[in-house]
Design an enzyme around this catalytic site. Structure first.
Site, PDB file in Angstrom:
ATOM      1  N   GLY A 182       0.770  -1.304  -0.002  1.00 12.48           N
ATOM      2  CA  GLY A 182       0.023   0.017  -0.009  1.00 12.48           C
ATOM      3  C   GLY A 182       0.774   1.248   0.114  1.00 12.48           C
ATOM      4  O   GLY A 182       1.573   1.314   0.685  1.00 12.48           O
ATOM      5  N   SER A 183       0.408   2.240  -0.706  1.00  7.87           N
ATOM      6  CA  SER A 183       1.386   3.591  -0.912  1.00  7.87           C
ATOM      7  C   SER A 183       0.509   4.552  -1.412  1.00  7.87           C
ATOM      8  O   SER A 183      -0.827   4.603  -1.846  1.00  7.87           O
ATOM      9  CB  SER A 183       2.560   3.065  -1.820  1.00  7.87           C
ATOM     10  OG  SER A 183       2.095   2.604  -3.017  1.00  7.87           O
ATOM     11  N   ARG A 184       1.438   5.786  -2.012  1.00  9.27           N
ATOM     12  CA  ARG A 184       0.711   7.031  -2.522  1.00  9.27           C
ATOM     13  C   ARG A 184       1.556   7.234  -3.532  1.00  9.27           C
ATOM     14  O   ARG A 184       2.818   7.155  -3.363  1.00  9.27           O
ATOM     15  CB  ARG A 184       0.468   8.073  -1.457  1.00  9.27           C
ATOM     16  CG  ARG A 184       0.090   9.131  -1.662  1.00  9.27           C
ATOM     17  CD  ARG A 184       0.080  10.241  -0.684  1.00  9.27           C
ATOM     18  NE  ARG A 184      -0.160  11.762  -1.189  1.00  9.27           N
ATOM     19  CZ  ARG A 184      -1.321  12.194  -1.180  1.00  9.27           C
ATOM     20  NH1 ARG A 184      -2.311  11.444  -0.696  1.00  9.27           N
ATOM     21  NH2 ARG A 184      -1.393  13.582  -1.184  1.00  9.27           N
TER      22      ARG A 184
END
Length: 220
Positions: A182-184
Site C-alpha cells: 500500500g502506498s501513495r
C-alpha cells in the site's frame, strides 16, 4: 499479463513459506489450505505487470499509478516546480497494480530519496512525512515543466524502487519503478493558465492509460 521482476524475491520466498504452511495445515483438514491458497494468489497478483498502451494528444499527461484519486490541490508554491502548482494524489491499495509510469515524455533531471515515517497513505500528512522518492522530469514540448512524480511509502510499504536516474529519458506511460504494498503516488505540475484536471476525487485511475491532466497548447 506479466509479473514485475522487482517482486521476484517476495514471490519466491512467499511461495515457499505458504507452500510449507499449506502442507502442514493439510494434515488438519483440506479446507484449512483454502485461506493459504487465497493469500498466495493475492501475492502473485500483487506483482502483476500488465502491458499498457494508450493514445494521448500533445500536452496531455497520464496517471503515474493505479489507484484512487484522493487529493487535488492547487498550491501557491512548490519547491521543485518553482512556483504555483497542481498536486494530484493517488492512493494505491494492496489490491492495485503498483507499477509506476511516467506521466509524460521527458528527461529525468533530479531524483531525491528521503527517509521518513510510514503513516497510512490516505493520511493527508503522509505526502510530506513518509518515506518518499521524488522524480523531477523536464518534459518534452508542448508540456510545461518541471513535472514531479513522488513515490510515497504507506503504512505497509517498506520499499520504494526507482530505476530512473538523472539523464534517463522516459516516454509517456513508460514504467520507471514501483512501491511494494500500500502506498501513495503524487503528480505535481506547474499551474499554468489553462491547465485542466481531467479526474475527480474518488475516481479510479490506471497508470499509463488514464488521462489526468491537460495543459494548453501554444497559441491556443
Amino acid at each position: 499479463m506479466g509479473l514485475a521482476r522487482e517482486g521476484l524475491r517476495e514471490m519466491v520466498l512467499g511461495s515457499i513459506a505458504l507452500g510449507l504452511a499449506a502442507w502442514g495445515l493439510s494434515y488438519l483438514h483440506w479446507l484449512a489450505v483454502v485461506p493459504v491458497a487465497a493469500v498466495w494468489i493475492w501475492l502473485i497478483t500483487f506483482f502483476r505487470d500488465p502491458r499498457r498502451v494508450a493514445q494521448f494528444e500533445p500536452g496531455q499527461m497520464c496517471s503515474p499509478a493505479d489507484g484512487k484519486v484522493t487529493e487535488i490541490t492547487r498550491l501557491d508554491y512548490h519547491e521543485e516546480v518553482g512556483g504555483a502548482a497542481i498536486r494530484v494524489g493517488i492512493f494505491l491499495s494492496i489490491f492495485n497494480v503498483h507499477i509506476n509510469r511516467a506521466p509524460c515524455g521527458g528527461v529525468v533531471s533530479k531524483v531525491t530519496y528521503q527517509k521518513g515515517k510510514f503513516l497510512d497513505a490516505r493520511d493527508p500528512d503522509s505526502g510530506q512525512l513518509n518515506e518518499a522518492n521524488t522524480l523531477v522530469i523536464q518534459p518534452e514540448a508542448p508540456c510545461c515543466g518541471p513535472v514531479v512524480v513522488r513515490q510515497v511509502a504507506g503504512l505497509i510499504a517498506r520499499r520504494i524502487i526507482c530505476h530512473a536516474s538523472v539523464g534517463t529519458g522516459l516516454g509517456r506511460g513508460e514504467r520507471f519503478g514501483m512501491i511494494k504494498f500500500g502506498s501513495r503516488t503524487e503528480l505535481i505540475v506547474p499551474d499554468v493558465a489553462g491547465t485542466e484536471v481531467m479526474v475527480g476525487i474518488g475516481q479510479s485511475v490506471r497508470a499509463g492509460t488514464t488521462l489526468v491532466l491537460a495543459q494548453p497548447l501554444p497559441n491556443r
